[in-house]
Design a protein around this motif. Structure first.
Motif, short mmCIF file in Angstrom:
data_model
loop_
_atom_site.label_atom_id
_atom_site.label_comp_id
_atom_site.label_asym_id
_atom_site.label_seq_id
_atom_site.Cartn_x
_atom_site.Cartn_y
_atom_site.Cartn_z
N PRO A 175 21.88 -9.33 8.32
CA PRO A 175 20.50 -9.78 8.61
C PRO A 175 19.93 -9.18 9.90
N ALA A 176 20.77 -9.01 10.93
CA ALA A 176 20.27 -8.47 12.19
C ALA A 176 19.78 -7.04 12.02
N GLU A 177 20.53 -6.23 11.26
CA GLU A 177 20.11 -4.85 11.01
C GLU A 177 18.82 -4.83 10.18
N ALA A 178 18.75 -5.71 9.16
CA ALA A 178 17.54 -5.75 8.34
C ALA A 178 16.33 -6.18 9.16
N PHE A 179 16.51 -7.15 10.06
CA PHE A 179 15.38 -7.61 10.87
C PHE A 179 14.93 -6.52 11.84
N ALA A 180 15.88 -5.82 12.44
CA ALA A 180 15.52 -4.74 13.35
C ALA A 180 14.73 -3.66 12.63
N TRP A 181 15.13 -3.34 11.42
CA TRP A 181 14.39 -2.34 10.63
C TRP A 181 13.00 -2.86 10.27
N LEU A 182 12.90 -4.15 9.90
CA LEU A 182 11.63 -4.73 9.48
C LEU A 182 10.59 -4.70 10.60
N THR A 183 11.02 -4.91 11.83
CA THR A 183 10.08 -5.09 12.94
C THR A 183 9.91 -3.84 13.80
N GLU A 184 10.61 -2.79 13.50
CA GLU A 184 10.45 -1.60 14.33
C GLU A 184 9.19 -0.84 13.94
N GLY A 185 8.52 -0.30 14.92
CA GLY A 185 7.29 0.45 14.68
C GLY A 185 6.11 -0.47 14.40
N LYS A 202 0.85 -1.18 0.00
CA LYS A 202 0.00 0.00 0.00
C LYS A 202 0.88 1.24 0.00
N PRO A 203 0.39 2.36 -0.49
CA PRO A 203 1.21 3.56 -0.56
C PRO A 203 1.80 3.91 0.81
N GLY A 204 3.08 4.25 0.78
CA GLY A 204 3.75 4.67 2.01
C GLY A 204 4.42 3.56 2.78
N GLU A 205 4.23 2.28 2.37
CA GLU A 205 4.89 1.18 3.08
C GLU A 205 6.31 1.02 2.55
N PRO A 206 7.31 1.17 3.42
CA PRO A 206 8.71 1.21 2.95
C PRO A 206 9.22 -0.17 2.53
N HIS A 221 13.26 -14.09 13.77
CA HIS A 221 11.83 -13.90 13.91
C HIS A 221 11.22 -14.89 14.90
N ARG A 222 11.71 -16.12 14.90
CA ARG A 222 11.20 -17.10 15.86
C ARG A 222 11.60 -16.72 17.29
N LYS A 223 12.77 -16.15 17.43
CA LYS A 223 13.18 -15.69 18.75
C LYS A 223 12.34 -14.50 19.20
N HIS A 224 11.97 -13.66 18.23
CA HIS A 224 11.23 -12.44 18.53
C HIS A 224 9.74 -12.71 18.73
N ALA A 225 9.14 -13.51 17.83
CA ALA A 225 7.69 -13.69 17.84
C ALA A 225 7.24 -15.13 18.02
N GLY A 226 8.16 -16.08 17.97
CA GLY A 226 7.79 -17.48 18.12
C GLY A 226 7.15 -18.10 16.90
N THR A 227 7.19 -17.44 15.75
CA THR A 227 6.62 -17.96 14.50
C THR A 227 7.64 -17.80 13.38
N ASN A 228 7.36 -18.48 12.28
CA ASN A 228 8.23 -18.34 11.12
C ASN A 228 8.06 -16.97 10.48
N LEU A 229 9.10 -16.52 9.83
CA LEU A 229 9.09 -15.23 9.15
C LEU A 229 8.00 -15.22 8.09
N PHE A 230 7.37 -14.07 7.89
CA PHE A 230 6.27 -13.94 6.93
C PHE A 230 6.86 -13.73 5.53
#
Length: 856
Positions: free
Chosen positions: A644-654, A614-618, A674-683
């Motif tokens: 990957p750690a920097e990319a994941f931090a950016w992906l999940t912030e906000g 959608k418009p505005g999604e980075p 992602h499994r460590k952060h949310a307990g599920t596989n990456l989307f």
């Protein structure tokens, strides 16, 4: 240029198949245009190989064509040098013109290359039409357009299609100027050569084409390949004809042209060899050399490397070409007078040109890393002449028919066992073949190989083209053939052959009866036999005679069906080769290679992002170079990550939804985070390519396409062969199951069939060490040993997070000596001579005892 008529042995001219020959030019060129232009934008840019060439062409466009709008921020925009291009500038200038005219896109860079390829097809078609005939022109043009090395170089921004086309233009121009004359009809369909201004107009036109090809060849691959090869092909062909006493009827001017071509070729060869051995790999690349040198010489033999490249890059035509080359050494006795003189010159030129090109590449092989063969048009011309010669009355060849089938099978097996061979059409350094495409690859290549080899074999097996008769007469003839063959077999070895066959059949019947009764009555000796042996024994007594009886009638029906089709359509038998080329070419050109290219490019992922976002999604990139953005993404700024750690931090912030395009080899690390952060596989929202994936911070109602989802579960399946065991305090065993090839859970297995043994574990704490897995199936003094990488090496154990449910899926196949019974399963992990210690549950020498596996 007017197409040549073909001469019959009596000197008259005729077209045996006007419906085929009359449409030679429109059909051949329309088909070539379809193959070369129709899929230019279907597949995206291959990173890094195409992307590097496209970026260099973009820089050329900025400076050569003042396309300042193509300059990219934070990118190198300066004019590249020849050393940067690693070849001549013409291919990159051509792509740069496409970018200037149509903007920065994959298809706009490929379009000029496809145009070059089309010109090469036109040049070959016209040369064959003038010097041999329209059927040879049709066959040669279709062969060229359906050769993977040619059409894939035309669709890919690598540049060497310009060299291939330039060689075709130069060869056609020089050889046409040597052997072509103006001709006019005499009445009755006959034609004769005429001298004077008209002939020199024809020769002048050919010389213009030749000069264009020489200039283009020099500006793409320098003196050795671009100039020496075509000039020596024409010059040496003239010299062979002179020394062989075959130059009768040729004018002084033609002899001068031949000598001039030979001189030009020798000078270009001498200067090219001097540059080759006198240029340091670290020195700036000279334009006259135009071949990037390597510091480390190739370990391959020069002849072996070129032959291997051609065998895979020209497949399936590479199965036919060795025999076609041999057929060209046969004199065209079906022709007479000027027609024969023209075609002899053409044959000699094609054979000499192919040999010269092969020698040039063998000379360069130790000094360069990768260099695609540029003489594809010469080999296509050889194929076209061989088939047209067959149409004119040259004898069929059962050796050729069987040889093509055998060689096609050998090449097919070689390429299936090592799929990276398919990258021979590109000749790039260290390509990685996508694992997820291997099954589809086998199916499509098998289809193309069978279609090509089958149609070529049946076309060349004999020379008859009967019109179909009454079906009843065909049946009567077939019955008579069976009776005749039966009588002949009955007389072999005084009847002992038939007696032996009866004895074998009686033995098979007895075996089937014994197995049938034994399985029904529960005989222990029969029940101990492997199940697949029992199944075969129960059916061999009727299957073997049926196959022996039906095989001849099937082959005869195929043969007579082909004869009937030719008789009804009035087509020559060479049309079978044309159909083979069209069928195999369609599978490879519109099926196989576009599907392979889709696996290697981020285009589909960018398309999915454009459709779902959608418009505005980075958007961010991990492992994908930012330069590719300019060809697919016209939106705002894109974040670039290398860790990957920097990319994941950016992906999940906000809380806003974010998107990430990642290379597949970065997915395991991201999934672990992602499994460590949310307990599920990456989307993962798009996983059509096994190389590049589209990831999001939110599924948005879509299905998760994460390929690791089959290996890392949230919950174990409800039904397992449960096992309560643990490896130290790190890994708990939940159980195991066996599935067949269709994915069904089974409680027993049969030898010589593939099954999936799936072990389920729960992670208790981070795994220490680098372990491999083993499987032992023991019993009756037999062992199956299955050492393997855990999760096929796709998800390292040090990435497993606590509470992960992990499935280790291992494919196994028991040997035929595993008799029926219950065998014991042992499994575990090892590193060198050390096994992962089992601290709980049934075990033996740190092997978990899994229970019994029944073998039928």
């Amino acid at each position: 240029m007017e197409a040549a008529h073909e001469s019959a042995p009596d000197g008259t001219t005729r077209e045996r198949a006007p419906s085929l020959a009359a449409w030679s030019r429109p059909f051949a060129l329309a088909f070539a245009a379809l193959v070369l232009f129709s899929t230019l934008g279907k597949s995206g840019i291959w990173d890094p190989y195409e992307l590097d060439a496209a970026d260099l062409s973009r820089r050329v466009a900025i400076h050569a064509f003042h396309a300042d709008e193509l300059a990219l921020p934070d990118a190198v925009n300066g004019m590249p040098t020849l050393s940067d291009l690693r070849m001549g500038e013409l291919p990159f200038t051509s792509m740069a013109l496409g970018f200037k005219l149509f903007g920065l896109a994959d298809w706009s860079g490929r379009l000029p290359l496809a145009i070059w390829a089309f010109l090469g097809v036109v040049a070959l078609h016209e040369l064959l039409a003038r010097l041999s005939g329209r059927r040879a022109a049709l066959y040669g043009a279709v062969a060229l357009a359906t050769t993977p090395l040619y059409f894939m170089q035309a669709r890919t921004m690598l540049g060497d299609i310009v060299t291939m086309s330039a060689l075709a233009l130069a060869f056609a121009g020089l050889v046409g100027a040597l052997f072509d004359h103006a001709r006019e009809g005499r009445g009755g369909g006959d034609v004769e050569e005429v001298e004077g201004a008209r002939t020199w107009l024809v020769k002048g036109a050919w010389l213009v084409v030749g000069a264009l090809g020489l200039v283009a060849g020099y500006m793409s691959r320098g003196l050795l390949i671009g100039v020496a090869v075509p000039a020596l092909a024409a010059g040496l062909a003239w010299l062979v004809l002179v020394l062989g006493g075959l130059s009768e009827g040729r004018s002084r001017a033609e002899h001068a042209l031949g000598a001039l071509s030979l001189l030009l070729g020798l000078v270009a060869l001498g200067l090219g060899v001097k540059l080759l051995f006198g240029t340091s790999p670290d020195a700036p690349l000279p334009r006259a050399l135009a071949v990037a040198l390597t510091k480390k010489s190739s370990v391959d033999a020069t002849f072996d490397r070129t032959i291997r490249h051609l065998g895979h890059a020209l497949f399936p035509w590479s199965a036919f070409l060795p025999f076609a080359i041999g057929r060209l050494f046969r004199a065209p006795v079906e022709l007479d007078g000027p027609s024969r003189r023209r075609e002899v010159g053409l044959r000699v030129a094609l054979l000499v040109g192919a040999a010269v090109a092969y020698a040039a590449y063998a000379l360069l092989a130790p000094h360069v890393v990768f260099l695609p063969w540029s003489g594809v048009a010469l080999l296509a011309g050889v194929a076209g002449l061989a088939v047209a010669d067959f149409d004119r009355g040259a004898p069929p060849s059962r050796a050729l028919a069987l040889g093509v089938a055998l060689l096609a099978f050998v090449l097919y097996r070689d390429m299936v066992l090592d799929p990276a061979r398919f990258f021979s059409v590109f000749e790039v350094a260290k390509p990685s073949f996508p694992k997820s495409f291997e099954a589809t690859s086998k199916t499509l290549v098998r289809l193309s190989a069978m279609a090509f080899a089958g149609l070529v074999a049946i076309a060349w097996f004999e020379g008859r083209t009967d019109k179909p008769g009454a079906f009843s007469r065909w049946i009567d003839g077939l019955v008579d053939d069976y009776r005749r063959v039966g009588k002949e077999l009955a007389a072999v070895w005084n009847g002992n052959l038939v007696f032996g066959a009866v004895v074998v059949e009686a033995a098979l019947v007895g075996l089937g009866a014994m197995l049938f009764l034994g399985t029904r009555l529960g005989w222990a000796s029969v029940l101990k036999l492997p199940r697949n042996f029992i199944d075969a024994g129960l059916n061999l007594w009727w299957a073997v005679p049926l196959v022996i009886a039906l095989a001849p009638i099937s082959l005869v029906a195929l043969r007579d069906g082909f004869r009937a089709a030719l008789g009804l359509t009035k087509l020559p038998r060479g049309a079978g080769v044309l159909l083979a080329a069209l069928a195999a070419g369609a599978v490879l050109s519109f099926g196989y290679y576009p599907a392979l290219a889709a696996q290697l490019s981020p285009k589909e992922v960018f398309d999915a992002y454009a459709r779902l976002q959608k418009p505005g999604e980075p958007l961010g990139l991990l492992g994908v170079r930012a330069r590719s953005i300019a060809y697919y993404h016209q939106g705002g700024e894109v974040a670039q990550f290398n860790d990957p750690a920097e990319a994941f931090a950016w992906l999940t912030e906000g809380k806003d939804r974010r998107w990430l395009i990642v290379r597949a080899d970065e997915l395991p690390r991201l999934n672990s985070l992602h499994r460590k952060h949310a307990g599920t596989n990456l989307f993962v929202l798009d996983a059509r390519s096994s190389q590049i994936l589209l990831v999001s911070s939110d599924l948005g109602g879509q299905r998760n396409e994460n390929p690791l989802g089959a290996m890392v579960l949230d919950e174990p399946p409800p039904e397992l062969h449960k096992v309560d065991a643990a490896f130290e305090d790190q890994l708990e065993v939940l159980g195991w199951e066996v599935r067949d090839g269709a994915g069904r859970v089974v409680d027993s297995v049969v030898p010589q069939r593939k099954y999936h043994m799936r072990f389920y574990y729960r992670v208790a704490s981070p795994i220490l060490g680098n372990w491999k897995a083993f499987l032992h199936i023991d019993g009756f003094q037999r062992r199956y040993n299955g050492d393997h990488a855990v999760l096929d090496g796709k998800y390292a154990m040090n990435l497993w997070q606590p509470n992960d449910i992990v499935v280790d899926d291992y494919v196994f196949e028991l040997e035929p000596n595993f008799t029926p019974g219950d065998y014991t399963i042992y499994f575990g992990f090892f590193s060198g001579d050390t096994r992962f210690r089992v601290v709980r549950g049934p075990n033996h020498e740190n092997r978990v005892i899994g229970g019994a596996l029944r073998v039928r």
